[in-house]
Design a protein around this motif. Sequence first.
Motif, PDB file in Angstrom:
ATOM      1  N   ALA A   1       2.043  18.280  -2.725  1.00 41.26           N
ATOM      2  CA  ALA A   1       3.514  18.149  -2.780  1.00 41.26           C
ATOM      3  C   ALA A   1       4.065  17.924  -1.378  1.00 41.26           C
ATOM      4  N   ILE A   2       5.194  17.265  -1.356  1.00 42.49           N
ATOM      5  CA  ILE A   2       5.919  17.036  -0.092  1.00 42.49           C
ATOM      6  C   ILE A   2       7.277  17.734  -0.174  1.00 42.49           C
ATOM      7  N   ALA A   3       7.645  18.408   0.906  1.00 42.52           N
ATOM      8  CA  ALA A   3       9.018  18.944   1.007  1.00 42.52           C
ATOM      9  C   ALA A   3       9.528  18.674   2.419  1.00 42.52           C
ATOM     10  N   HIS A   4      10.835  18.638   2.538  1.00 42.01           N
ATOM     11  CA  HIS A   4      11.452  18.327   3.828  1.00 42.01           C
ATOM     12  C   HIS A   4      12.069  19.582   4.450  1.00 42.01           C
ATOM     13  N   PRO A   5      12.131  19.628   5.784  1.00 38.59           N
ATOM     14  CA  PRO A   5      12.822  20.746   6.431  1.00 38.59           C
ATOM     15  C   PRO A   5      14.329  20.682   6.181  1.00 38.59           C
ATOM     16  N   ASN A   6      14.980  21.793   6.418  1.00 37.38           N
ATOM     17  CA  ASN A   6      16.443  21.801   6.345  1.00 37.38           C
ATOM     18  C   ASN A   6      16.976  22.468   7.601  1.00 37.38           C
ATOM     19  N   PHE A   7      18.149  22.056   8.037  1.00 40.19           N
ATOM     20  CA  PHE A   7      18.790  22.658   9.212  1.00 40.19           C
ATOM     21  C   PHE A   7      20.126  23.246   8.788  1.00 40.19           C
ATOM     22  N   ALA A   8      20.362  24.478   9.202  1.00 39.16           N
ATOM     23  CA  ALA A   8      21.590  25.145   8.775  1.00 39.16           C
ATOM     24  C   ALA A   8      22.769  24.735   9.646  1.00 39.16           C
ATOM     25  N   LEU A   9      23.884  24.450   8.991  1.00 39.46           N
ATOM     26  CA  LEU A   9      25.150  24.207   9.699  1.00 39.46           C
ATOM     27  C   LEU A   9      25.901  25.534   9.804  1.00 39.46           C
ATOM     28  N   VAL A  10      25.861  26.320   8.734  1.00 37.91           N
ATOM     29  CA  VAL A  10      26.312  27.724   8.793  1.00 37.91           C
ATOM     30  C   VAL A  10      25.040  28.537   8.602  1.00 37.91           C
ATOM     31  N   LYS A  11      24.688  29.312   9.618  1.00 37.16           N
ATOM     32  CA  LYS A  11      23.350  29.896   9.682  1.00 37.16           C
ATOM     33  C   LYS A  11      23.299  31.326   9.177  1.00 37.16           C
ATOM     34  N   TYR A  12      22.091  31.716   8.789  1.00 34.89           N
ATOM     35  CA  TYR A  12      21.871  33.152   8.604  1.00 34.89           C
ATOM     36  C   TYR A  12      21.033  33.632   9.775  1.00 34.89           C
ATOM     37  N   TRP A  13      21.350  34.791  10.287  1.00 35.36           N
ATOM     38  CA  TRP A  13      20.541  35.415  11.341  1.00 35.36           C
ATOM     39  C   TRP A  13      20.621  36.904  11.079  1.00 35.36           C
ATOM     40  N   GLY A  14      19.657  37.424  10.372  1.00 36.52           N
ATOM     41  CA  GLY A  14      19.660  38.829   9.976  1.00 36.52           C
ATOM     42  C   GLY A  14      19.255  38.934   8.516  1.00 36.52           C
ATOM     43  N   LYS A  15      18.363  39.884   8.240  1.00 38.39           N
ATOM     44  CA  LYS A  15      17.910  40.077   6.853  1.00 38.39           C
ATOM     45  C   LYS A  15      18.623  41.281   6.257  1.00 38.39           C
ATOM     46  N   LYS A  16      18.795  41.218   4.937  1.00 40.17           N
ATOM     47  CA  LYS A  16      19.365  42.358   4.217  1.00 40.17           C
ATOM     48  C   LYS A  16      18.334  43.481   4.213  1.00 40.17           C
ATOM     49  N   ASP A  17      17.140  43.150   3.715  1.00 41.57           N
ATOM     50  CA  ASP A  17      16.050  44.118   3.767  1.00 41.57           C
ATOM     51  C   ASP A  17      14.801  43.343   4.118  1.00 41.57           C
TER      52      ASP A  17
ATOM     53  N   SER B   1      23.175  24.234   4.581  1.00 44.60           N
ATOM     54  CA  SER B   1      22.207  23.436   5.348  1.00 44.60           C
ATOM     55  C   SER B   1      22.228  21.976   4.910  1.00 44.60           C
ATOM     56  N   ILE B   2      21.515  21.166   5.706  1.00 43.22           N
ATOM     57  CA  ILE B   2      21.222  19.794   5.282  1.00 43.22           C
ATOM     58  C   ILE B   2      19.705  19.647   5.236  1.00 43.22           C
ATOM     59  N   THR B   3      19.236  19.006   4.178  1.00 42.31           N
ATOM     60  CA  THR B   3      17.813  18.674   4.072  1.00 42.31           C
ATOM     61  C   THR B   3      17.650  17.274   4.646  1.00 42.31           C
ATOM     62  N   VAL B   4      16.625  17.081   5.484  1.00 47.03           N
ATOM     63  CA  VAL B   4      16.485  15.777   6.157  1.00 47.03           C
ATOM     64  C   VAL B   4      15.322  14.970   5.568  1.00 47.03           C
ATOM     65  N   ASP B   5      15.317  13.657   5.801  1.00 45.70           N
ATOM     66  CA  ASP B   5      14.302  12.855   5.094  1.00 45.70           C
ATOM     67  C   ASP B   5      13.036  12.522   5.865  1.00 45.70           C
ATOM     68  N   SER B   6      13.117  12.118   7.136  1.00 44.28           N
ATOM     69  CA  SER B   6      11.894  11.550   7.725  1.00 44.28           C
ATOM     70  C   SER B   6      10.887  12.600   8.197  1.00 44.28           C
ATOM     71  N   MET B   7      11.304  13.840   8.281  1.00 49.63           N
ATOM     72  CA  MET B   7      10.355  14.912   8.620  1.00 49.63           C
ATOM     73  C   MET B   7       9.850  15.523   7.310  1.00 49.63           C
ATOM     74  N   GLN B   8       8.566  15.890   7.294  1.00 48.33           N
ATOM     75  CA  GLN B   8       8.053  16.448   6.040  1.00 48.33           C
ATOM     76  C   GLN B   8       6.850  17.354   6.244  1.00 48.33           C
ATOM     77  N   SER B   9       6.673  18.286   5.295  1.00 50.23           N
ATOM     78  CA  SER B   9       5.428  19.038   5.175  1.00 50.23           C
ATOM     79  C   SER B   9       4.756  18.536   3.912  1.00 50.23           C
ATOM     80  N   LYS B  10       3.444  18.269   4.042  1.00 48.49           N
ATOM     81  CA  LYS B  10       2.664  17.809   2.872  1.00 48.49           C
ATOM     82  C   LYS B  10       1.604  18.872   2.626  1.00 48.49           C
ATOM     83  N   THR B  11       1.619  19.483   1.451  1.00 47.97           N
ATOM     84  CA  THR B  11       0.691  20.592   1.189  1.00 47.97           C
ATOM     85  C   THR B  11      -0.160  20.297  -0.036  1.00 47.97           C
ATOM     86  N   LYS B  12      -1.478  20.429   0.181  1.00 49.47           N
ATOM     87  CA  LYS B  12      -2.438  20.214  -0.920  1.00 49.47           C
ATOM     88  C   LYS B  12      -3.082  21.559  -1.260  1.00 49.47           C
TER      89      LYS B  12
END
Length: 321
Positions: free
Chosen positions: A6-22, A34-45
């Motif tokens: 499968a292939i998925a693309h990275p996303n970059f946050a415009l309004v970010k999260y920084w901090g976990k609930k738990d 966020s925005i998901t971008v097209d030309s960058m990708q992770s391909k995982t087999k």
Amino acid sequence: MKETTAIAHPNFALVKYWGKKDSNQNRPAMSSISITVDSMQSKTKIFKNTQSNCHRLFINGMEETDLSKILPSLFYLSEISKSDDYLIIQSENNFPTSSGLASSASGIASFVTAYGAHYELNLGLRDRIEACILGSGSAPRSLIGGFVLMDHNNNYSCTQILQKADWPVDVLICIASEETKEISSRQGMEISKRTSPLYQDWLGANEKHISLALKAIKEKDMGRLEKVTEENCNFMHEVMKTSKPSIIYMNDVTHSCVAEIENLRASGHKLFYTIDAGPQVKIICDPKSTNTIKDTITHGTDVIDIIHAGLGESPRIIDED
Ligand code: DP6
């Protein structure tokens, strides 16, 4: 032997999260856009490990010893598949890994997509979000294309705000360093939550930033999206800076890119920036200005490279035969 990729693309946050609930469940303490971008990708087999009784993960051909991000996702999914297979997971990124370019988001989203198809699970979005979030808090956003809202008040539902065809902005990723970051996002967030005097204000600003950005995106208003995105980014970096120890991801190249962006804007170009847990600068711009921006940043700064992307799609299965 059956293999699924499968292939998925990275996303970059415009309004970010920084901090976990738990930190146990890896759930963000706030919403993000966020925005998901097209030309960058992770391909995982993925395929079954028939040689040994362990899961093995390879990133760009190198075996990883730390499987702490992928295993919680894998365990969640194997509860559904009822499979006790050990897996070989081979993931490749066509961009620098662990340097603030969201490789874990696209890596995890591509793994979850490959796993669901491999075991024919027909997973709904809710299960895919749950499986992704356990691996990386920002990974669920990579399940959706275009502009995406992840709403922490609604169990981290992920919805598309606009798709690429609605507002085809360009994204330029300025590579300021290819070094692996010293403090991971996960560690950095924990430090900020415990020590930054600004953390509560940062949490408090989230709702307002989300509603301003939502409105600006729906109205395709570049000026208002610029204002809230840059304010949110600079606030997050202040939270990082005021943490103890202070966390600084930006370098000199980052600052010179920001200076050039401000010059370009002063001369009438429509663009804005955002910066995550790394020195890279992501520019969102009107495609009419893309070439001028690329030339100006290339000549005016010491950037290593500029990756040109548009808005991307949701993950997909590919046939590698
Ligand atoms: C600054 O979701 O990548 O990019 O759960 O440890 O993988 P992990 O962290 P991650 O942190 C993202 C931080 C950020 C802001 C954002 O993308 O919202």
